[in-house]
Design an enzyme around this catalytic site. Structure first.
Site, PDB file in Angstrom:
ATOM      1  CD  GLU A  40      23.120  47.147  37.812  1.00 41.14           C
ATOM      2  OE1 GLU A  40      22.293  46.426  37.250  1.00 41.14           O
ATOM      3  OE2 GLU A  40      23.010  48.376  37.925  1.00 41.14           O
ATOM      4  CG  HIS A  64      43.872  57.813  21.075  1.00 43.26           C
ATOM      5  ND1 HIS A  64      42.851  56.941  20.773  1.00 43.26           N
ATOM      6  CD2 HIS A  64      43.393  59.051  20.798  1.00 43.26           C
ATOM      7  CE1 HIS A  64      41.789  57.628  20.360  1.00 43.26           C
ATOM      8  NE2 HIS A  64      42.099  58.902  20.362  1.00 43.26           N
ATOM      9  CB  THR A  83      27.138  45.336  48.004  1.00 44.02           C
ATOM     10  OG1 THR A  83      26.736  44.928  46.696  1.00 44.02           O
ATOM     11  CG2 THR A  83      28.563  44.900  48.259  1.00 44.02           C
ATOM     12  CD  GLN A  98      48.994  49.475  22.314  1.00 42.59           C
ATOM     13  OE1 GLN A  98      48.705  49.652  23.495  1.00 42.59           O
ATOM     14  NE2 GLN A  98      50.239  49.322  21.917  1.00 42.59           N
ATOM     15  CB  ILE A 130      24.944  52.193  48.451  1.00 43.26           C
ATOM     16  CG1 ILE A 130      25.081  50.946  49.368  1.00 43.26           C
ATOM     17  CG2 ILE A 130      23.515  52.339  47.929  1.00 43.26           C
ATOM     18  CD1 ILE A 130      24.993  49.594  48.657  1.00 43.26           C
ATOM     19  N   PRO A 175      29.957  44.792  53.590  1.00 38.39           N
ATOM     20  CG  PRO A 175      30.716  46.091  55.379  1.00 38.39           C
ATOM     21  CD  PRO A 175      29.467  45.648  54.682  1.00 38.39           C
ATOM     22  NE  ARG A 234      50.912  60.454  16.238  1.00 41.14           N
ATOM     23  CZ  ARG A 234      51.891  61.251  16.621  1.00 41.14           C
ATOM     24  NH1 ARG A 234      51.735  62.566  16.592  1.00 41.14           N
ATOM     25  NH2 ARG A 234      53.018  60.740  17.052  1.00 41.14           N
TER      26      ARG A 234
HETATM   27  C1  LIG Z   1      31.380  51.830  41.983  1.00 39.61           C
HETATM   28  C2  LIG Z   1      30.529  50.723  42.532  1.00 39.61           C
HETATM   29  C3  LIG Z   1      29.154  50.895  42.609  1.00 39.61           C
HETATM   30  C4  LIG Z   1      28.358  49.898  43.191  1.00 39.61           C
HETATM   31  N1  LIG Z   1      27.008  50.140  43.360  1.00 39.61           N
HETATM   32  C5  LIG Z   1      26.285  49.247  44.094  1.00 39.61           C
HETATM   33  C6  LIG Z   1      24.923  49.564  44.456  1.00 39.61           C
HETATM   34  O1  LIG Z   1      24.366  50.593  44.069  1.00 39.61           O
HETATM   35  N2  LIG Z   1      24.263  48.669  45.238  1.00 39.61           N
HETATM   36  C7  LIG Z   1      24.830  47.515  45.684  1.00 39.61           C
HETATM   37  O2  LIG Z   1      24.165  46.769  46.405  1.00 39.61           O
HETATM   38  N3  LIG Z   1      26.102  47.188  45.351  1.00 39.61           N
HETATM   39  C8  LIG Z   1      26.843  48.040  44.582  1.00 39.61           C
HETATM   40  N4  LIG Z   1      28.147  47.746  44.262  1.00 39.61           N
HETATM   41  C9  LIG Z   1      28.724  46.497  44.736  1.00 39.61           C
HETATM   42  C10 LIG Z   1      28.982  45.503  43.620  1.00 39.61           C
HETATM   43  O3  LIG Z   1      27.765  44.995  43.126  1.00 39.61           O
HETATM   44  C11 LIG Z   1      29.923  44.420  44.176  1.00 39.61           C
HETATM   45  O4  LIG Z   1      31.185  45.037  44.341  1.00 39.61           O
HETATM   46  C12 LIG Z   1      30.022  43.214  43.294  1.00 39.61           C
HETATM   47  O5  LIG Z   1      28.807  42.493  43.270  1.00 39.61           O
HETATM   48  C13 LIG Z   1      31.134  42.247  43.717  1.00 39.61           C
HETATM   49  O6  LIG Z   1      31.101  42.001  45.081  1.00 39.61           O
HETATM   50  P1  LIG Z   1      32.433  42.165  45.949  1.00 39.61           P
HETATM   51  O7  LIG Z   1      32.986  43.522  45.660  1.00 39.61           O
HETATM   52  O8  LIG Z   1      32.122  41.828  47.354  1.00 39.61           O
HETATM   53  O9  LIG Z   1      33.443  41.112  45.354  1.00 39.61           O
HETATM   54  P2  LIG Z   1      33.509  39.557  45.741  1.00 39.61           P
HETATM   55  O10 LIG Z   1      32.169  38.970  45.717  1.00 39.61           O
HETATM   56  O11 LIG Z   1      34.333  39.409  46.967  1.00 39.61           O
HETATM   57  O12 LIG Z   1      34.304  38.995  44.494  1.00 39.61           O
HETATM   58  C14 LIG Z   1      35.728  39.110  44.343  1.00 39.61           C
HETATM   59  C15 LIG Z   1      36.115  38.289  43.124  1.00 39.61           C
HETATM   60  O13 LIG Z   1      35.766  36.918  43.312  1.00 39.61           O
HETATM   61  C16 LIG Z   1      34.919  36.471  42.264  1.00 39.61           C
HETATM   62  N5  LIG Z   1      33.966  35.499  42.770  1.00 39.61           N
HETATM   63  C17 LIG Z   1      33.094  35.636  43.811  1.00 39.61           C
HETATM   64  N6  LIG Z   1      32.350  34.521  43.950  1.00 39.61           N
HETATM   65  C18 LIG Z   1      32.736  33.662  42.978  1.00 39.61           C
HETATM   66  C19 LIG Z   1      32.350  32.353  42.581  1.00 39.61           C
HETATM   67  N7  LIG Z   1      31.366  31.692  43.199  1.00 39.61           N
HETATM   68  N8  LIG Z   1      32.983  31.787  41.527  1.00 39.61           N
HETATM   69  C20 LIG Z   1      33.952  32.449  40.868  1.00 39.61           C
HETATM   70  N9  LIG Z   1      34.378  33.684  41.191  1.00 39.61           N
HETATM   71  C21 LIG Z   1      33.770  34.290  42.229  1.00 39.61           C
HETATM   72  C22 LIG Z   1      34.254  37.731  41.743  1.00 39.61           C
HETATM   73  O14 LIG Z   1      33.794  37.577  40.411  1.00 39.61           O
HETATM   74  C23 LIG Z   1      35.388  38.730  41.854  1.00 39.61           C
HETATM   75  O15 LIG Z   1      36.237  38.595  40.753  1.00 39.61           O
HETATM   76  C24 LIG Z   1      28.949  48.704  43.633  1.00 39.61           C
HETATM   77  C25 LIG Z   1      30.329  48.516  43.513  1.00 39.61           C
HETATM   78  C26 LIG Z   1      31.114  49.503  42.983  1.00 39.61           C
HETATM   79  C27 LIG Z   1      32.603  49.296  42.894  1.00 39.61           C
END
Ligand SMILES: Cc1cc2nc3c(=O)[nH]c(=O)nc-3n(C[C@H](O)[C@H](O)[C@H](O)COP(=O)(O)OP(=O)(O)OC[C@H]3O[C@@H](n4cnc5c(N)ncnc54)[C@H](O)[C@@H]3O)c2cc1C
Length: 383
Positions: free
Chosen positions: A364, A339, A125, A337, A156, A127, A269
């Protein structure tokens, strides 16, 4: 290969006791300190938990998918931060090497990952690219027999502790999609690799994520996973397939824990002169949670069995991930709920689980991405 049944039973028995006696009592402390005590990490190493899915010839336990989901059902019975610590070494941080690594890469990294000597992280992933991972912008420019990496990876898992990063970067600089992406094995400490501050998250305290930044980070061409350019995205997808089943199983374990806690609270409870559990509206919540957790357990067990039999489970692994992660969200909501006020107060731990499980629907592959995978496969098969 599946473990001998007696050995697996023994592992599950030891793990079950470890979870109940050591991890459950530490849940609150781990969340407060945002850290897992070193003696717990040592005990997890000792039990072989860092190498569940790494083949025996490289020092792991070599569990089949069916065995691994049984382990994940057990580990799911406590705060997911504990599972997260070993999650990357068993899943996204090692499986790329297990599935597609060269023999030299396997020999070099898998024994250390299996022993928990190093922690693996999976850096896909960025930005600007999450769900649309194929559009990633990190570049790997060839320079003789080296590549020079530039870009930022976001959120990550285990990056602050990691000794090895599987990094996805664009080697075909003209490309715009997944085909130009390669995976690199980059060791912590490589000049040009640095980490951002640890992210402040909604839940899963004790598990850490941060940015991983590459600024003219020079790695040898031998660091390309599998030795071939342009294969990175295929590797990432294969790794995520297995991970989806693992996450599904963890969610089943968590749901079962929350149902147990909710049932005992409802039986203890009293309101209106009788235990909450006597009220049919409370019973409905318990029954719905029980049925949904059971459905998810059956899906995960069956899909794991079919994967072990060599079948393509891409659609069903996505079904398991989608259903189980959504299911545990509903179960956690009902647990709050049942609880009542106590469900909202930190001392009882239920609100912590409610926040912890929220992540499973996001990483994932979000629920929406699982829906796309399932529907696209359905259409392809029907065409
Ligand atoms: C705590 C945490 C740990 C993580 N660990 C890792 C890691 O170890 N390695 C790694 O590489 N990444 C990691 N991630 C990243 C994670 O995999 C991504 O946050 C996730 O894949 C979603 O990407 P995004 O946050 O950019 O959201 P976006 O892709 O911007 O999505 C935002 C929203 O739009 C929706 N959306 C996007 N595209 C579509 C579509 N085509 N159709 C319909 N809806 C859509 C999504 O479902 C979501 O609801 C982690 C994230 C978190 C929060």
């Amino acid at each position: 290969m599946a473990l001998d049944k007696d050995v697996l039973d023994q592992l599950l028995d030891t793990l079950g006791r470890f979870v109940r006696e050591k991890l459950v009592p530490l849940e609150h402390k781990v969340a407060e300190d945002d850290a897992i005590p070193p003696e717990v990490i040592a005990a997890m190493r000792e039990m072989g938990l860092f190498g569940l899915s790494i083949p025996e010839e490289y020092g792991g336990l070599g569990l089949s998918m069916s065995d691994e989901v049984q382990v994940a059902f057990q580990l799911g019975q406590t705060s997911p931060a504990f599972r997260s610590l070993i999650g990357t070494n068993n899943g996204i941080g090692s499986q790329g090497i297990v599935i597609d690594g060269t023999e030299e890469q396997k020999q070099n990294y898998l024994p250390r990952l299996a022993a928990g000597e190093i922690v693996g992280a999976f850096a896909l992933t960025e930005p600007e690219s999450g769900s649309d991972a194929g559009s990633l912008r990190t570049t790997a420019r060839r320079d003789g027999d080296h590549f020079i990496l530039n870009g930022t990876k976001r959120y990550i898992t285990n990056a602050p502790q990691a000794g090895l990063f599987t990094v996805f970067a664009r080697t075909d600089l003209e490309s715009r999609d997944a085909r130009g992406v390669s995976a690199f094995l980059v060791e912590a400490g490589t000049p040009g690799l640095s980490l951002g501050p640890i992210d402040r998250k909604m839940g899963q305290k004790g598990a850490h994520t941060c940015d991983v930044i590459f600024e003219d980070c020079r790695v040898p061409a031998s660091a390309i996973l599998g030795g071939k350019e342009g294969q990175g995205f295929k590797t990432a997808m294969k790794v995520l397939d297995r991970g989806r089943l693992h996450i599904g199983a963890v969610c089943v374990g968590l749901a079962e824990r929350l149902i147990r806690d909710s049932l005992s609270y409802a039986m203890e409870r009293k309101q209106f002169g009788q235990p909450l559990a006597e009220f049919q509206l409370i019973q409905a919540m318990l029954a719905d949670s029980r049925a949904e957790a059971y459905a998810a357990r059956c899906m995960v067990v069956e899909t794991a069995r079919r994967r072990d039999a060599g079948q393509n489970v891409n659609t069903d692994a996505a079904c398991c991930k989608m259903f189980s992660t959504e299911m545990v969200g509903r179960v956690a909501d009902r647990a709050v709920q049942i609880h009542g006020g106590a469900g909202y107060i930190a001392d009882y731990g239920i609100e912590r689980f409610y926040r912890d499980v929220r992540l499973f629907r996001i990483y994932e592959g979000t629920t929406q991405i699982q829906q796309l995978v399932i529907a696209r496969n359905m259409i392809r098969e029907a065409a």
